[in-house]
Design an enzyme around this catalytic site. Sequence first.
Site, PDB file in Angstrom:
ATOM      1  N   ILE A  86      23.336  23.774 -26.612  1.00  0.00           N
ATOM      2  CA  ILE A  86      22.981  22.667 -25.581  1.00  0.00           C
ATOM      3  C   ILE A  86      22.348  23.886 -23.776  1.00  0.00           C
ATOM      4  O   ILE A  86      21.305  23.393 -23.382  1.00  0.00           O
ATOM      5  CB  ILE A  86      22.711  21.207 -25.233  1.00  0.00           C
ATOM      6  N   LEU A  89      28.734  14.313 -23.400  1.00  0.00           N
ATOM      7  CA  LEU A  89      29.908  12.560 -23.850  1.00  0.00           C
ATOM      8  C   LEU A  89      30.905  13.611 -23.594  1.00  0.00           C
ATOM      9  O   LEU A  89      32.072  14.104 -24.214  1.00  0.00           O
ATOM     10  CB  LEU A  89      29.254  12.142 -25.328  1.00  0.00           C
ATOM     11  N   HIS A 145      30.609  15.772 -36.189  1.00  0.00           N
ATOM     12  CA  HIS A 145      31.727  14.495 -36.088  1.00  0.00           C
ATOM     13  C   HIS A 145      31.218  13.878 -37.351  1.00  0.00           C
ATOM     14  O   HIS A 145      32.489  13.285 -37.792  1.00  0.00           O
ATOM     15  CB  HIS A 145      30.918  13.707 -34.472  1.00  0.00           C
ATOM     16  N   CYS A 205      15.422   3.260 -26.011  1.00  0.00           N
ATOM     17  CA  CYS A 205      14.529   1.770 -26.689  1.00  0.00           C
ATOM     18  C   CYS A 205      15.359   1.100 -27.459  1.00  0.00           C
ATOM     19  O   CYS A 205      16.302   0.989 -27.281  1.00  0.00           O
ATOM     20  CB  CYS A 205      13.884   2.071 -28.234  1.00  0.00           C
ATOM     21  N   ILE A 256      21.564  11.503 -19.009  1.00  0.00           N
ATOM     22  CA  ILE A 256      20.135  11.764 -19.932  1.00  0.00           C
ATOM     23  C   ILE A 256      20.804  11.699 -21.726  1.00  0.00           C
ATOM     24  O   ILE A 256      22.158  11.684 -22.034  1.00  0.00           O
ATOM     25  CB  ILE A 256      20.575  13.802 -19.401  1.00  0.00           C
ATOM     26  N   THR A 288      26.479  16.317 -33.128  1.00  0.00           N
ATOM     27  CA  THR A 288      26.934  15.212 -34.261  1.00  0.00           C
ATOM     28  C   THR A 288      27.220  15.001 -34.992  1.00  0.00           C
ATOM     29  O   THR A 288      28.092  14.317 -36.714  1.00  0.00           O
ATOM     30  CB  THR A 288      26.007  14.321 -34.203  1.00  0.00           C
ATOM     31  N   HIS A 305      20.079  16.118 -39.023  1.00  0.00           N
ATOM     32  CA  HIS A 305      18.710  15.628 -37.865  1.00  0.00           C
ATOM     33  C   HIS A 305      17.173  16.109 -37.082  1.00  0.00           C
ATOM     34  O   HIS A 305      17.000  16.539 -36.743  1.00  0.00           O
ATOM     35  CB  HIS A 305      18.546  13.722 -36.841  1.00  0.00           C
TER      36      HIS A 305
END
Length: 355
Positions: free
Chosen positions: A180, A273, A43, A108, A296, A40, A64
């Site tokens: 990952i 993705l 990107h 959420c 996921i 991320t 993050h």
Amino acid sequence: MYAIVKTKRAPGAEISTVKIPKIDRREVLVKVKAASICGTDTHIWDWNKWAQERMKNIPIIFGHEFCGEIVDVGADVTSVKMGDFVSAETHIVDGTCYQCQTDRMHVCQNLEILGVDRDGAFAEYVALPERNAWKNDPDLDLGIASIQEPLGNAVQAVLPKDNVEDIAGKKVAVLGCGPIGLMTIAVVKTLGASQIFATAGGSNRVRLELATKMGADKVLSAKEEGNNIPRIILDETDGEGVDVAIEMSGAPQALEQTFKILTPGGRVSLLGLFDNPVRLNFNNAVIFKAAHVYGISGRRMFQTWHQIKGLLSNPEFRSKIGSIITHKLAIRDVEEGIDLINSKKAAKVVLEPEW
């Protein structure tokens, strides 16, 4: 404080001097001890199509994945204290929506992601809701502590519903050997998979070798084997296919192969993705095959984190995860880290707080 700030809707970012975040009554202030670069982040740095569409708040401090020490706590914080060594669950939730109230907090309805929707961790200090501060073993290696968030993606892909029985003694394929994907191989090996296949999108020797080190029994290069991958895996499994297929690449060809190699009644987890909409023959791939398919997103809060803690208590597993960190750099050299990832010379890059 120093921070890496995305100041413009264009490639790159700047090291800037900004104010130390103020915390509210239920937040903590964390001094960053190590951060790691995620896809991320590349990107956002490169300012690709995804970033252009997704990033709403510019300027923003991005990043993050991190660990650090709590140096201040809000007045109503009770579960952690100053001096605690923590990592972060990066999905920041409202705690009141339907999903949060029905054990699906990680999706959420009003989700914010650290470093994407609010200021993140490529900084000297970061503010974090108390709920999102995961207390670490004080002796946990800083690098490993900083990559628990993506490790959680891998763990949830393997265990979307605590179904260890899907893995132990079963045949598993992991399609995609990015960081990952590599972590996923290590997880299924530790949980007792009997046969592990891994596929990688290119001829990246670093990642192909790491896939074997993580525990893959057979590693296949999509560049070299291409359309032959399903036949090879079916031959290796006496025509039965794999019990669990985990798609981590976001490559349309890999998605199709995921279902071709799946045994009827098997389970698929999808984390990769895709850049564009994809085509799939659902009749043959899913319906007639009675496939169980899981999308996921993030990590279950906080079941996945407890599973990570248990896995990291295993010294062999911990060593494997540590070996995915191929480079450590001063955070001021973040651009070098981005380049190492984009050129596929690195698996995971950890940034140390040297400004």
